[in-house]
Write an enzyme that holds these catalytic residues in place. Structure first.
Site, mmCIF file in Angstrom:
data_model
loop_
_atom_site.group_PDB
_atom_site.id
_atom_site.type_symbol
_atom_site.label_atom_id
_atom_site.label_comp_id
_atom_site.label_asym_id
_atom_site.label_seq_id
_atom_site.Cartn_x
_atom_site.Cartn_y
_atom_site.Cartn_z
ATOM 1 N N ASP A 90 0.364 5.236 1.862
ATOM 2 C CA ASP A 90 -0.491 5.836 2.881
ATOM 3 C C ASP A 90 -1.228 7.073 2.364
ATOM 4 O O ASP A 90 -0.735 7.797 1.502
ATOM 5 C CB ASP A 90 0.360 6.294 4.075
ATOM 6 C CG ASP A 90 1.179 5.159 4.673
ATOM 7 O OD1 ASP A 90 0.710 4.013 4.657
ATOM 8 O OD2 ASP A 90 2.293 5.449 5.151
ATOM 9 N N HIS A 128 4.808 0.456 0.290
ATOM 10 C CA HIS A 128 5.531 -0.309 1.301
ATOM 11 C C HIS A 128 4.638 -1.429 1.832
ATOM 12 O O HIS A 128 3.414 -1.397 1.662
ATOM 13 C CB HIS A 128 6.059 0.586 2.427
ATOM 14 C CG HIS A 128 5.032 1.444 3.084
ATOM 15 N ND1 HIS A 128 4.548 2.611 2.522
ATOM 16 C CD2 HIS A 128 4.384 1.314 4.268
ATOM 17 C CE1 HIS A 128 3.659 3.144 3.324
ATOM 18 N NE2 HIS A 128 3.527 2.385 4.391
ATOM 19 N N ARG A 141 6.230 6.474 13.964
ATOM 20 C CA ARG A 141 6.031 7.022 12.620
ATOM 21 C C ARG A 141 5.586 8.476 12.695
ATOM 22 O O ARG A 141 4.625 8.790 13.408
ATOM 23 C CB ARG A 141 4.979 6.184 11.885
ATOM 24 C CG ARG A 141 4.908 6.485 10.405
ATOM 25 C CD ARG A 141 3.901 5.590 9.716
ATOM 26 N NE ARG A 141 2.697 6.336 9.409
ATOM 27 C CZ ARG A 141 1.675 5.880 8.706
ATOM 28 N NH1 ARG A 141 1.706 4.656 8.220
ATOM 29 N NH2 ARG A 141 0.623 6.615 8.479
ATOM 30 N N HIS A 162 0.843 -1.206 0.000
ATOM 31 C CA HIS A 162 0.000 0.000 0.000
ATOM 32 C C HIS A 162 0.870 1.244 0.000
ATOM 33 O O HIS A 162 2.078 1.181 0.236
ATOM 34 C CB HIS A 162 -0.904 0.036 1.239
ATOM 35 C CG HIS A 162 -0.147 0.225 2.525
ATOM 36 N ND1 HIS A 162 0.602 -0.769 3.106
ATOM 37 C CD2 HIS A 162 -0.012 1.309 3.331
ATOM 38 C CE1 HIS A 162 1.150 -0.337 4.218
ATOM 39 N NE2 HIS A 162 0.813 0.936 4.380
HETATM 40 C C1 SIN Z 1 3.252 1.292 7.813
HETATM 41 O O1 SIN Z 1 3.342 2.462 8.150
HETATM 42 O O2 SIN Z 1 2.559 0.931 6.880
HETATM 43 C C2 SIN Z 1 4.034 0.247 8.583
HETATM 44 C C3 SIN Z 1 5.450 0.170 8.175
HETATM 45 C C4 SIN Z 1 6.216 -0.767 9.058
HETATM 46 O O3 SIN Z 1 5.789 -1.004 10.195
HETATM 47 O O4 SIN Z 1 7.254 -1.257 8.643
#
Ligand code: SIN
Length: 282
Positions: free
Chosen positions: A100, A257, A272, A98
């Site tokens: 974001d 990612h 994050r 996906h």
């Molecule tokens: C995400 O923000 O999609 C998760 C990325 C991760 O935990 O590696």
């Protein structure tokens, strides 16, 4: 310090940047990171020592912080969204390809992810390059996509009847499902011109894209599925393995990612911070 910066472009997606301290970036280093970020979709750093305040200060150099509406936030720093998994939880956040925030009218630029607690093995994040995904399509398909827009949503993911609510063990990590129910359905070009690099990138994803504008879901799905498969060609992918001190800064407009969920029984905690973006154009 800037004499030591080294940018190594990786074969799939992204560039690894060494020889810098993210707590103390000179103006020239900042510009080189920004350039690598927009050219390659994600930049990776090792052996950084960022406190939460350093993480926030770094993000603020790239833009305004987007306070995540749906992820649980850090108790002391609301700017930091928690992307965590406890040993007794089976599902992870972000497991599946996906990008974001395509469900926003002005999608976020990207996120800076800092590893705080890692499993002994596994827990990597895979990235795929949406410039290469676009470039790899035939001229005929590029031409067909050039006039198309797509409709996006997060209601089916974060909403009260969404994937996370239906999942037994992710609910307390994902919040505000009723706010997600109220989200509108933004429309973005299927191929965007990246606002920083000026390059064309494929901009649909399996998590948040519902259909092509003016097409039904049933009509859209076969072509979307084709694009989703084409976008994860092996040669576009980088598999990033986290270590203590690792940092990844990805560009939502140029990469996808996929957080690996291959460490059952162990904890993983990532911090994050997401940075605001802008409306996207073809
Ligand atoms: C995400 O923000 O999609 C998760 C990325 C991760 O935990 O590696």
């Amino acid at each position: 310090m800037s004499n030591h910066i080294k940018i190594t472009v990786l074969p799939g997606t992204g560039a690894e940047i060494t020889g810098i301290d993210l707590r103390d970036l000179a103006a020239g280093e900042f510009e080189q990171i920004k350039q690598a970020f927009s050219d390659h979709g994600v930049v990776f750093f090792r052996d950084q020592h960022l406190t939460e305040a350093d993480h926030i200060a770094l993000a603020e150099r790239f833009g305004k912080i987007n306070i995540n509406r749906f992820f649980k936030s850090h108790a002391d720093f609301p700017q930091i969204a928690l992307v965590g998994k406890e040993p007794d939880q089976l599902t992870n956040i972000g497991g599946g390809w996906h990008t974001d925030h395509t469900y926003d009218f002005e999608p976020a630029l990207g996120s800076i992810l800092v590893a705080r607690q890692l499993p002994t093995t596994g827990g990597g994040t895979w990235f795929s390059n949406m410039y290469k995904a676009y470039e790899g399509l035939s001229d005929g398909l590029k031409e067909a996509l050039s006039g198309l827009n797509a409709v996006h949503s997060a209601r089916h993911v974060f909403g009260s009847a969404g994937d996370y609510k239906n999942s037994v063990d992710t609910n307390e990590r994902i919040v505000n499902s009723t706010a997600a129910d109220e989200l509108g359905d933004p429309i973005h070009p299927v191929v965007i011109t990246h606002p920083l690099s000026g390059k064309k990138a494929l901009y649909v994803n399996a998590a948040f894209t519902l259909r092509f504008e003016g097409w039904t879901v049933e009509e859209s799905q076969p072509l979307l599925d084709y694009l989703y498969q084409a976008a994860i060609n092996e040669s576009y992918i980088t598999r990033f393995e986290w270590q203590p001190g690792s940092v990844a800064f990805w560009d939502n407009r140029a990469s996808w990612h996929n957080a690996q969920n291959d460490y059952q029984g162990q904890a993983r905690m990532m911090h994050r911070i997401t940075i605001e973006g802008c409306a996207l154009t073809a």
